[in-house]
Design a protein around this motif. Structure first.
Motif, PDB file in Angstrom:
ATOM      1  N   LYS A   1       5.356   4.296  -3.511  1.00  0.00           N
ATOM      2  CA  LYS A   1       5.827   5.402  -4.346  1.00  0.00           C
ATOM      3  C   LYS A   1       7.259   5.100  -4.775  1.00  0.00           C
ATOM      4  O   LYS A   1       8.096   4.737  -3.951  1.00  0.00           O
TER       5      LYS A   1
ATOM      6  N   GLY B   1       5.810   3.515   1.214  1.00  0.00           N
ATOM      7  CA  GLY B   1       4.912   2.392   1.026  1.00  0.00           C
ATOM      8  C   GLY B   1       5.156   1.302   2.039  1.00  0.00           C
ATOM      9  O   GLY B   1       6.224   1.231   2.643  1.00  0.00           O
TER      10      GLY B   1
ATOM     11  N   ARG C   1      -0.188   5.335 -11.589  1.00  0.00           N
ATOM     12  CA  ARG C   1      -1.227   5.436 -10.562  1.00  0.00           C
ATOM     13  C   ARG C   1      -2.167   4.255 -10.647  1.00  0.00           C
ATOM     14  O   ARG C   1      -2.356   3.661 -11.703  1.00  0.00           O
TER      15      ARG C   1
ATOM     16  N   ASP D   1       2.990   6.073  -7.892  1.00  0.00           N
ATOM     17  CA  ASP D   1       2.552   7.046  -6.903  1.00  0.00           C
ATOM     18  C   ASP D   1       1.352   6.488  -6.151  1.00  0.00           C
ATOM     19  O   ASP D   1       0.303   6.267  -6.749  1.00  0.00           O
ATOM     20  N   ASP D   2       1.523   6.245  -4.880  1.00  0.00           N
ATOM     21  CA  ASP D   2       0.433   5.805  -4.010  1.00  0.00           C
ATOM     22  C   ASP D   2      -0.325   4.615  -4.599  1.00  0.00           C
ATOM     23  O   ASP D   2      -1.540   4.649  -4.746  1.00  0.00           O
TER      24      ASP D   2
ATOM     25  N   SER E   1       0.826  -1.197   0.000  1.00  0.00           N
ATOM     26  CA  SER E   1       0.000   0.000   0.000  1.00  0.00           C
ATOM     27  C   SER E   1       0.864   1.253   0.000  1.00  0.00           C
ATOM     28  O   SER E   1       1.988   1.244   0.482  1.00  0.00           O
ATOM     29  N   GLY E   2       0.307   2.292  -0.604  1.00  0.00           N
ATOM     30  CA  GLY E   2       0.975   3.598  -0.641  1.00  0.00           C
ATOM     31  C   GLY E   2       2.347   3.566  -1.289  1.00  0.00           C
ATOM     32  O   GLY E   2       3.232   4.336  -0.935  1.00  0.00           O
TER      33      GLY E   2
END
Ligand SMILES: Nc1ncnc2c1ncn2[C@@H]1O[C@H](COP(=O)(O)OP(=O)(O)OP(=O)(O)O)[C@@H](O)[C@H]1O
Ligand SMILES: [Mg+2]
Lengths: 504, 346
Positions: free
Chosen positions: A14, A62, A220, A24-25, A11-12
């Motif tokens: 980058k 992340g 993304r 990115d995220d 998760s998250g």
């Protein structure tokens, strides 16, 4: 749908490459026993996400958890220990070692501290047989085609203690049969609770094998979907951010009946392995080449372009017999070859995109007549635009582009030469749906302008769509050349696969 | 700041600057340059002058290494070229004539060139591994040089010949101008034509280059010829400096120092992209280090150890891996993820 604890959860995430944002995220999760496809255009960030998952790359931000426990992979070794076994997009095996050594390098079976060569060979032969491949495990890896090397890389991943199998475009140079074998193996692993990440630009394969699809666009996350609930048109729209481009409808090639000579003609060319072959190619004609793994597609392409020299037979260019001593000599006569193996025979990774694109042109002019830098950049920029190479940075080392974009750079290098005959060996390997249609369109347009093309692809549908005629190869033997209109995909499949005995 | 640190010349430049700073702190006269009879003297000037042979050899080595090769024969080529030049001068009736010296120099360079053609032939046409191919000459060359000088150390007294290594052109040593001319002409040929780019292409991916129509044979061959010619000139400077042809000592171990200079300058031994400016810095680092060792009065038995220690430090600091470890350590200390590193082949 049971929401079990994900085996892997990211998760998250980058990732930055210099100032460029590759991810990115982004979030991604894998349930045990599922096949999860990662989809996106060339350069969307799929391979980058994979590298984060396999510990090959440390993200800037992340979190990663396995079985719900947060972990951090500092290296690929950490990931391997946790059961994450990768097959990368660019084959990273050692071509000068044997097949068996490549499968077991770093974890050779041992007996009393010493490498147990016999067990190693036997187990290698077993996994390979399981994948439907019969090659000698002691043969040198580099002597095999890209497809075989790809299968060896998969065999390597399978022999590890695998909980998560990561496959980055494993099927890009495989034929239907090998894909079938691979899918059978994947399903077996699934039964055992292994989670599989699958990347491919072939939508059919994605829909056949995967349970779930995660789509990325420009680094993304677009979303995660159940395969059964996502229509193909919607998937493509999510990947591209727009609808699918229409395939190019080309005017059929008119064989000029005025008796004009073929641009390129091969009469009985062959080598110790490739049986004597006749091929003829008219101006503006596209000849598709279909055949299975090991049928001699690449061998033929290399003979036509001076890369390898035939043991027998003659090549005629505009009706004149010519011996092609080298690729250089062939290029001087307007015959250009694009290899199926972009890593070993295509891209010069540390040179810039601009240098890679102008390389062949510069080589042709000679070292001392340098292309004026401004003109070289202009030329490179125009091809970057024409083929939509992304990111459009001329000074980026070509090896840092995503796989599909590297393929386009190779194509640009040859097109910049304005050749008369273009021999393309798997030119759409690893290229996304949008760009594939784009390349097919470009080939079509060039042919309308008089360029002759030999188009080799493991994807039969593409061979038929692009080619005016199809040359069918089987067991190192050209069995027939037929007009594309006269064959369907099914009849072509039967032709390339038919065992040779039925012929006699 | 970041961009400066990232620049490939940053670390070699920093190493050289550090060496110079340490030296000038230890002996203030290090930086002093004095003018005598319109000629400049001083430790720095000595470094520029004495580095000429290594500079020439290392420049050639850079190009050879860029093609994925290596040239071990440079020291032997130096010996041969010195022997040829001195034998001609020695045998002539007018050793002090400029004409004699010119003939001697040109012949010596021509002989060196032939040796380069031989190396290039073995590597690019017969496909022999560069390390083996050039080992042949490395071993046989000195024997040939001894044959030329009949086994003696030939000495001569020739004004014009001695000028090459010890003379001054205006205010600076002539040998320094030879270095500069070599650097400039190689840089112009490599970077103003496409030769540099094609050389790098061949070094990075020989097969892809061949398929793209690059004349890799000619490029590789040319690199060995260039290397030998430069070694030939270096041999002349060396012989001029000691006014003798010493087939056993001329250019001894210079191949290793040249390789070291190339590596210090940031060019990878795996071939491909090369940096001439880096090599120049590498040579200056080695020469300054030599001067430091001499000055510090380190016993000659221990000087190789000292040398090795400094070199190891410089090379380790330059290593990508070590730097990313350091960065990772720093980052985890600050409880943050480290910067993305490129994929490491498994
Ligand atoms: N080593 C690298 N250095 C710098 N930029 C990189 C590097 N590797 C990838 N990139 C960039 O990161 C972005 C994502 O690349 P990535 O390889 O993940 O794409 P991908 O989705 O796998 O594409 P493809 O379908 O073509 O394989 C691209 O813009 C690419 O240029
Ligand atoms: Mg990829």
């Amino acid at each position: 749908m049971d929401e079990a604890v994900p085996l892997v959860e990211l998760s998250g995430v980058k990732v930055l490459y210099g100032a460029e944002r590759a991810l990115d995220d982004v979030a991604f999760r894998l349930l045990p026993g599922e096949v999860h496809s990662l989809m996106g255009e060339n350069g969307a960030g799929k391979s980058t996400l994979i590298r984060v998952l396999t510990g090959a790359l440390q993200p800037h931000a992340g979190a990663l958890s396995i079985d719900g426990n947060p972990v951090r992979f500092r290296s690929e070794r950490d990931a391997l220990r946790a059961g994450v076994s990768p097959v990368y997009q660019e084959i990273d095996l050692l071509p000068n070692l044997s097949v068996a050594e490549n499968i077991f390098v770093g974890r050779e079976p041992r007996r009393w501290g010493r490498i147990d060569w016999r067990t190693m060979r036997e187990r290698a032969a077993e996994v390979l047989a399981d994948l439907g491949l019969t090659v000698d495990p002691t043969s040198e890896l580099g002597s095999h085609s890209v497809a075989v090397q790809q299968l060896v890389a998969i065999a390597r991943a399978l022999t590890a203690e695998v909980r998560v199998l990561v496959l980055d475009e494993p099927t890009s140079s495989l034929d239907t049969d090998e894909v079938g074998e691979l899918f059978r193996v994947i399903r077996e692993l699934k039964q055992r609770g292994v989670a599989i990440v699958f990347i491919s630009h072939f939508l059919d394969q994605v829909y056949e094998i995967s349970d779930r699809i995660t789509v990325l666009r420009d680094g993304r996350l677009v979303g995660e979907y159940l395969t059964t609930e996502l229509l193909r048109v919607d998937l493509v729209a999510k990947m591209l951010g727009k609808g699918i481009p229409l395939p190019h409808e080309r005017q059929p090639y008119e064989d000029e009946a005025d008796g004009s000579l073929p641009v390129l003609e091969a009469r009985g060319v062959g080598t110790a392995s490739l049986k004597p072959t006749d091929v003829s190619l008219g101006a503006g004609e596209v000849l598709g080449v279909a055949g299975l793994l090991g049928s001699g597609r690449t061998a033929l392409a290399r003979l036509l372009t001076g890369v390898d020299r035939p043991d027998r037979g003659v090549l005629l260019i505009d009706g004149d017999p010519r011996g092609l001593a080298s690729p250089r000599a062939a290029l001087a006569m307007g015959l250009a070859y694009s290899s199926e193996n972009r890593r070993a025979e295509g891209i010069i990774s540390e040179l810039s995109v601009a240098d890679n694109i102008t390389l062949a042109l510069q080589a042709q002019r000679g070292a001392l007549r340098r292309l004026p830098p401004a003109r070289a950049r202009e030329l490179a920029a125009s091809w970057v635009e024409a083929l939509d190479i992304r990111p459009a940075q001329l000074d980026k080392p070509a090896g840092e582009l995503s796989g599909g974009n590297q393929q386009k750079v190779m194509l640009a290098r040859l097109l910049a030469l304005a050749p008369r005959v273009l021999v393309l060996d798997e030119p759409t390997r690893g290229i996304d749906v949008g760009a594939k249609a784009e390349i097919q369109r470009i080939v079509g347009e060039l042919a309308e302008d008089g360029l002759s093309v030999v188009f080799i692809s493991a994807e039969l549908e593409e061979v038929l769509r692009v080619g005016d005629r199809v040359a069918i190869l089987r067991d190192m033997h050209l069995v027939d050349t037929l007009p594309s209109a006269a064959v369907t995909i099914d009849s072509l499949l039967a032709l390339v696969a038919r065992p040779t005995e039925t012929e006699s | 700041m970041r961009n400066i640190v990232r620049h490939r010349l940053f670390w070699p430049a920093l190493a050289l600057a550090t060496l110079i700073t340490v030296n000038s702190a230890a002996r203030p006269q290090f930086l002093r340059v004095t003018m005598r009879d319109g000629e400049l003297y001083g430790a720095l000037i000595d470094i520029l002058r004495n580095s000429a042979p290594l500079m020439l050899v290392a420049l050639g080595m850079t190009i050879v290494i860029a093609t994925r090769g290596i040239d071990l024969s440079v020291g032997a080529v130096m010996a041969v070229s010195g022997a040829v030049a001195l034998t001609i001068i020695d045998g002539s009736s007018d050793p002090n004539g400029v004409g004699t010296v010119l003939i001697a120099v040109v012949t010596a360079i021509a002989v060196a060139m032939v040796l380069g053609v031989w190396n290039g032939l073995l590597v690019s046409v017969f496909g022999i591994q560069p390390i083996i191919a050039t080992l042949v000459l490395m071993l046989a060359g000195r024997g040939a040089a001894l044959l030329v000088t009949d086994g003696f150390i030939t000495t001569v007294n020739s004004e014009p010949f001695a000028f090459i290594a010890s003379g001054y052109l205006t205010v600076l040593p002539f040998a320094f101008f030879i270095s500069v001319a070599a650097i400039a002409s190689i840089a112009i040929v490599e970077r103003r034509t496409a030769l540099g780019m094609l050389t790098e292409a061949v070094g990075i991916n020989p097969e892809a280059s061949r398929l793209a129509g690059v004349r890799s044979r000619g490029i590789i061959w040319g690199a060995y010829v260039l290397s030998a010619v430069l070694a030939g000139i270096a041999g002349i400077i060396y012989a001029s400096n000691i006014k003798a042809a010493d087939a056993n000592a001329a250019g001894l171990l210079i191949e290793l120092y040249a390789i070291l200079a190339v590596v210090l300058g940031g060019t990878s031994l795996q071939g491909g992209t090369f940096s001439l400016a880096g090599t120049v810095l590498g040579v200056l680092i080695i020469q300054t280090l030599n001067s430091t060792i001499l000055f510090m009065g380190i016993p000659s038995a221990q000087s190789p150890v000292f040398f090795a220690v400094v070199v190891v430090v410089v090379v380790v600091i330059q290593s990508q891996k070590v730097r990313s470890w350091i960065r990772a350590l720093g980052a985890s200390g600050r409880n943050r993820r480290s910067a993305a590193t490129t994929e490491v082949a498994s």
